[in-house]
Design an enzyme around this catalytic site. Structure first.
Site, PDB file in Angstrom:
ATOM      1  N   ALA A  69       1.184 -11.252   0.321  1.00 53.15           N
ATOM      2  CA  ALA A  69       0.311 -10.077   0.252  1.00 53.15           C
ATOM      3  C   ALA A  69       1.097  -8.779   0.471  1.00 53.15           C
ATOM      4  O   ALA A  69       2.304  -8.785   0.749  1.00 53.15           O
ATOM      5  CB  ALA A  69      -0.808 -10.200   1.277  1.00 53.15           C
ATOM      6  N   HIS A  70       0.373  -7.674   0.371  1.00 57.11           N
ATOM      7  CA  HIS A  70       1.008  -6.353   0.448  1.00 57.11           C
ATOM      8  C   HIS A  70       1.654  -6.102   1.804  1.00 57.11           C
ATOM      9  O   HIS A  70       1.157  -6.507   2.848  1.00 57.11           O
ATOM     10  CB  HIS A  70      -0.007  -5.251   0.130  1.00 57.11           C
ATOM     11  CG  HIS A  70      -1.211  -5.234   1.023  1.00 57.11           C
ATOM     12  ND1 HIS A  70      -1.719  -4.083   1.572  1.00 57.11           N
ATOM     13  CD2 HIS A  70      -2.005  -6.218   1.494  1.00 57.11           C
ATOM     14  CE1 HIS A  70      -2.772  -4.358   2.312  1.00 57.11           C
ATOM     15  NE2 HIS A  70      -2.960  -5.661   2.272  1.00 57.11           N
ATOM     16  N   ASN A  71       2.819  -5.443   1.752  1.00 56.44           N
ATOM     17  CA  ASN A  71       3.585  -5.029   2.929  1.00 56.44           C
ATOM     18  C   ASN A  71       4.131  -6.189   3.757  1.00 56.44           C
ATOM     19  O   ASN A  71       4.536  -6.007   4.906  1.00 56.44           O
ATOM     20  CB  ASN A  71       2.748  -4.114   3.837  1.00 56.44           C
ATOM     21  CG  ASN A  71       2.448  -2.774   3.191  1.00 56.44           C
ATOM     22  OD1 ASN A  71       1.392  -2.607   2.568  1.00 56.44           O
ATOM     23  ND2 ASN A  71       3.363  -1.832   3.302  1.00 56.44           N
ATOM     24  N   THR A  97       0.842  -1.188   0.000  1.00 59.64           N
ATOM     25  CA  THR A  97       0.000   0.000   0.000  1.00 59.64           C
ATOM     26  C   THR A  97       0.884   1.247   0.000  1.00 59.64           C
ATOM     27  O   THR A  97       0.708   2.167  -0.803  1.00 59.64           O
ATOM     28  CB  THR A  97      -0.909   0.016   1.242  1.00 59.64           C
ATOM     29  OG1 THR A  97      -1.609  -1.224   1.318  1.00 59.64           O
ATOM     30  CG2 THR A  97      -1.896   1.167   1.181  1.00 59.64           C
TER      31      THR A  97
END
Length: 340
Positions: A239-241, A220
C-alpha cells in the site's frame, strides 16, 4: 550446450566423484532424471532417488553418506541447493537476450531509450520516460510519463508502470503487475467519500524481482519504497507510503496496509497481513497467514498466528483450543450443579 562434470565442478568449486568426463546438456529433478541431465539432492527425504536416478550428474552435499553405489557421477559441494542456483543463473545468462524495437511499439519522441534495448509490439513508452541500456520491455507493457527504468531490467507483458515511478538496475517485473497506482485514500463526508489525491511516487531500487499480478501503490506524498534486493512473490499488495527493507522476501498474497515499514532480511509467509503505520524489525520471520497488528520487538523474532504471537504461545493456545468443547460441557455441568 554441453558441459562435463569437471567443468561444472570448476564453476562451483565442487569435487567430482565418478566420471569427470560425464556430459550434461539440461537440468532435471532427481526423481525424473534422464541421461544427459544434471540433478541435485539437498533434501534428505529425496535421498532414495539418488540410487535409481538416470541423471548423468548429481550435485550433493559434502556430508552425504552413501548407503550403496550409484550410477550417476556426483559433484560434492558444501551446499547443493546454492550450487544449483548458481548454475541456473549461469545457464540463464547464456540465453540470447532480445534486442531491437518492434515497429508496432509506441514510443514518445520525448522518451529516451538506451542501447541494446528490446521493446516489443504494442508496448507504450510515455513522454519523458527514460529506458536504460540492455533493458527488455515485452509486448503490451505500459511505461508512463516521466518513468525511469534502469539498466538490464526486464518488464514482462502487460506490466503497467504509472507516471514518475523510478526503477533501479536489474529489476524484473513479471506479467500483470501494476506499479504506482493510486494508494487507497478516501476521506468520509456526509454524502460519501472524498478522494485524497495520491501525488507521490514509487521507488524500486536495484536487484528487485516482483512476481506476477503484484500491486505497489504510489504514496500520498513522498514515496513508497522497495529497497535493493527485495523479492516479492505473485499477488502481493504493497500500500501507499510503505517501505520494504533490503533483501526481504515475501510470499504470495501477503498484504501491507498504508505506511507500514518492514526491515531488512525479513521473511514473510504467504497470506500474511500487516496493519498500517507499524514497524517490523530487521530479520523478523512472519509465518503464513500471520496477522501483524503492532510493532515487532526486535531483530530475529519469529511470529505466527493472527493476531501475531511467538510460536510457543501460539502452540500452547492451540493445544488448549482443541479441548474447548469438552471444557464447555464440563463448565455447563458445573454451573447446573451449582444452580441446583
Amino acid at each position: 550446450m554441453e558441459f562435463t562434470a569437471k567443468q561444472i565442478a570448476e564453476m562451483i568449486g565442487g569435487r567430482v566423484e565418478g566420471n569427470e568426463n560425464a556430459t550434461v546438456s539440461t537440468f532435471s529433478k532427481i526423481e525424473e532424471g534422464k541421461a544427459g541431465a544434471l540433478s541435485f539432492l539437498s533434501n534428505p527425504k529425496y535421498t532414495h532417488y539418488l540410487y535409481d536416478t538416470h541423471s548423468s550428474v548429481v550435485l550433493v552435499n559434502d556430508d552425504l553418506q552413501l548407503e550403496r553405489a550409484v550410477d550417476a557421477t556426483l559433484i560434492r559441494v558444501p551446499n547443493a541447493y546454492e550450487a544449483v542456483a548458481k548454475l541456473l543463473q549461469i545457464y540463464d545468462s547464456m540465453k540470447p537476450r532480445k534486442t531491437g524495437i518492434d515497429p508496432l511499439a509506441c514510443i514518445s519522441p520525448k522518451a529516451t531509450v538506451g542501447e541494446n534495448v528490446y521493446i516489443g509490439p504494442f508496448a507504450v513508452i510515455g513522454d519523458g520516460a527514460v529506458i536504460g541500456d540492455a533493458t527488455q520491455i515485452y509486448p503490451h507493457a505500459v511505461i508512463g510519463d516521466g518513468v525511469t527504468v534502469g539498466q538490464r531490467c526486464i518488464i514482462y507483458p502487460n506490466v503497467t508502470i504509472y507516471q514518475r515511478c523510478q526503477l533501479g538496475n536489474n529489476v524484473t517485473i513479471h506479467a500483470g503487475s501494476v506499479i504506482g497506482a493510486d494508494g487507497f485514500g478516501f476521506a468520509p463526508n456526509t454524502e460519501g467519500y472524498d478522494k485524497i489525491p495520491q501525488i507521490g511516487t514509487v521507488i524500486i531500487e536495484d536487484n528487485v524481482e516482483i512476481g506476477a499480478n503484484t500491486c505497489i501503490d504510489r504514496s500520498t506524498m513522498g514515496a513508497t519504497i522497495i529497497r535493493r534486493g527485495v523479492k516479492l512473490d505473485n499477488l502481493i499488495q504493497v500500500a501507499h507510503n510503505c517501505e520494504v527493507g533490503e533483501n526481504t522476501v515475501m510470499s504470495a498474497q501477503a498484504g501491507m496496509a498504508g505506511s507500514t515499514k518492514i526491515g531488512k532480511w525479513c521473511m514473510v509467509g504467504g497470506q500474511a497481513g500487516f496493519s498500517g503505520h507499524i514497524n517490523v524489525a530487521d530479520k523478523t520471520f512472519v509465518g503464513a497467514q500471520c496477522g501483524v497488528i503492532s510493532n515487532t520487538k526486535g531483530n530475529g523474532e519469529s511470529l505466527i498466528g493472527s493476531p501475531a504471537m511467538e510460536p510457543k504461545t501460539y502452540f500452547r493456545g492451540m493445544a488448549v483450543l482443541k479441548h474447548l468443547p469438552e471444557m464447555y460441557r464440563d463448565i455447563a455441568a458445573i454451573k447446573k450443579k451449582l444452580g441446583e
